[in-house]
Design a protein around this motif. Sequence first.
Motif, short mmCIF file in Angstrom:
data_model
loop_
_atom_site.label_atom_id
_atom_site.label_comp_id
_atom_site.label_asym_id
_atom_site.label_seq_id
_atom_site.Cartn_x
_atom_site.Cartn_y
_atom_site.Cartn_z
N CYS A 1 1.32 -1.11 -0.01
CA CYS A 1 0.20 0.15 0.09
C CYS A 1 1.23 1.74 -0.08
CB CYS A 1 -1.09 0.37 0.81
SG CYS A 1 -1.94 -1.16 1.26
N PHE A 2 1.45 1.83 -1.57
CA PHE A 2 1.86 3.21 -1.34
C PHE A 2 0.73 4.53 -0.29
CE2 PHE A 2 4.03 0.62 -4.29
CZ PHE A 2 5.05 1.12 -4.92
N VAL A 3 1.68 5.72 0.36
CA VAL A 3 1.42 6.62 0.08
C VAL A 3 1.68 7.71 -0.47
CG1 VAL A 3 1.31 7.56 2.48
CG2 VAL A 3 1.36 5.54 3.13
N TYR A 4 -0.01 8.23 -0.67
CA TYR A 4 0.72 8.94 -1.79
C TYR A 4 -0.71 10.32 -1.51
CZ TYR A 4 -3.59 6.44 -4.04
OH TYR A 4 -4.31 5.50 -4.48
N LYS A 5 -0.38 10.98 -2.50
CA LYS A 5 -1.11 11.79 -2.17
C LYS A 5 -2.55 11.79 -3.31
CE LYS A 5 1.27 14.80 -6.06
NZ LYS A 5 2.16 16.15 -6.39
N LYS A 6 -3.82 11.74 -2.91
CA LYS A 6 -4.86 11.46 -3.54
C LYS A 6 -5.13 11.77 -4.95
CE LYS A 6 -8.43 14.85 -2.26
NZ LYS A 6 -9.94 15.24 -1.57
N GLU A 7 -4.43 13.02 -5.11
CA GLU A 7 -4.50 13.44 -6.57
C GLU A 7 -3.49 13.43 -8.07
OE1 GLU A 7 -4.75 17.18 -4.51
OE2 GLU A 7 -3.27 15.06 -4.27
N LEU A 8 -3.01 12.43 -7.35
CA LEU A 8 -2.38 10.75 -8.82
C LEU A 8 -3.18 10.05 -8.70
CD1 LEU A 8 -0.07 9.58 -7.02
CD2 LEU A 8 0.29 10.83 -8.65
N HIS A 9 -4.69 9.75 -8.38
CA HIS A 9 -6.17 8.88 -9.07
C HIS A 9 -6.89 9.95 -10.51
CE1 HIS A 9 -6.70 7.08 -5.04
NE2 HIS A 9 -6.64 7.18 -5.19
N MET B 1 -5.51 1.16 -1.72
CA MET B 1 -4.12 1.71 -0.66
C MET B 1 -3.84 3.28 0.05
SD MET B 1 -1.24 1.57 -3.98
CE MET B 1 -0.91 -0.64 -4.18
N ILE B 2 -3.15 4.29 0.42
CA ILE B 2 -3.92 4.94 0.70
C ILE B 2 -3.16 6.61 0.93
CG2 ILE B 2 -2.26 5.74 3.88
CD1 ILE B 2 -1.11 2.81 4.44
N PRO B 3 -4.42 7.22 0.37
CA PRO B 3 -3.57 8.15 -0.78
C PRO B 3 -4.45 9.05 0.41
CG PRO B 3 -6.11 7.71 -0.99
CD PRO B 3 -5.62 6.43 -0.44
N ILE B 4 -3.98 10.95 0.85
CA ILE B 4 -4.01 11.72 1.29
C ILE B 4 -3.71 12.36 0.83
CG2 ILE B 4 -2.45 10.25 3.28
CD1 ILE B 4 0.21 12.17 2.28
N ASP B 5 -5.28 12.99 1.43
CA ASP B 5 -5.14 14.92 1.31
C ASP B 5 -4.56 15.89 2.26
OD1 ASP B 5 -6.28 17.74 0.48
OD2 ASP B 5 -8.38 16.98 1.28
N ARG B 6 -2.87 16.33 1.73
CA ARG B 6 -2.56 17.10 2.11
C ARG B 6 -2.64 18.23 2.89
NH1 ARG B 6 3.86 16.48 -1.56
NH2 ARG B 6 3.64 13.72 -0.59
N SER B 7 -3.66 18.97 2.11
CA SER B 7 -4.30 20.02 2.12
C SER B 7 -4.92 19.76 3.80
CB SER B 7 -5.40 20.84 1.05
OG SER B 7 -6.37 19.62 1.89
N LYS B 8 -4.89 19.16 5.03
CA LYS B 8 -5.46 18.75 5.67
C LYS B 8 -4.27 18.53 6.56
CE LYS B 8 -9.77 16.10 4.57
NZ LYS B 8 -10.30 14.79 4.55
#
Length: 250
Positions: free
Chosen positions: A100-108, A122-129
């Motif tokens: 499970c990669f940790v990555y910014k959700k914008e990659l979707h 996987m583990i998408p994250i919202d960096r703005s939070k």
Amino acid sequence: MFKHSLAIARATLYQLFLIVTVIPYAFACILWSPLPLHWRYRLTAGWPRLGVWGAKVILGIRWQIKGAGNLPDGPGILLSKHQSAWETLFFPAYMPRELCFVYKKELHWVPFFGWGLALLRMIPIDRSKGRDAFEQVVRTGQQRINEGRWPILFPEGTRIAPGKAGRYKLGGALLATRTNTPIIPVAHNAGECWPRNAFIKKPGLVTVSIGPPIDPAGLTAEAVNQKVRDWIESEMRILNPERYGPDQAT
């Protein structure tokens, strides 16, 4: 001159190979999206495996694993050196557990590649939070670990040139201490063959070195992070000693 022209031709052929294969794979990912996650992962991981195979056949980039016996038959978090795009293809294709990669959700939103990624939970994250984004990593990371999957992070955050070391961020170590999950440190020298942002790649042998698991029990995240850094950077000096001066500290 001939060698340079040949290198350009190989790099161009490989780039076309990736483009031509990723498009049908992306549509196939959509078609098999109703399947169970395990099947989707195995099918989707076929494309990065194809990418590593193409790099070997077209570019002459071979690979070997050192320390495979250190991979645990249980929970783990991979923290790896990051030098190129090659390892992002290699890990999901050849690790024994689903990653499970940790990555910014914008990659979707990236056409084709991002579509397949979005379907793998996987583990998408919202960096703005900000800080809440890390809490999301912990929550989702614990769920993925409970499912038998291995989160993977690049603690330096970005690709670092061979012979250099970036600042090791605490995210992976914090995830390990918060979830009480061993860390699997990984060193490799893929940047020697596939330099950062380079169109032309070099034929050669990539060594992926797996270190002994690091148990976070009773340790602070800072202490765990230091152990990870010490092992990876020491191993890099074994893989490519010519990159480091005799008095250069880890």
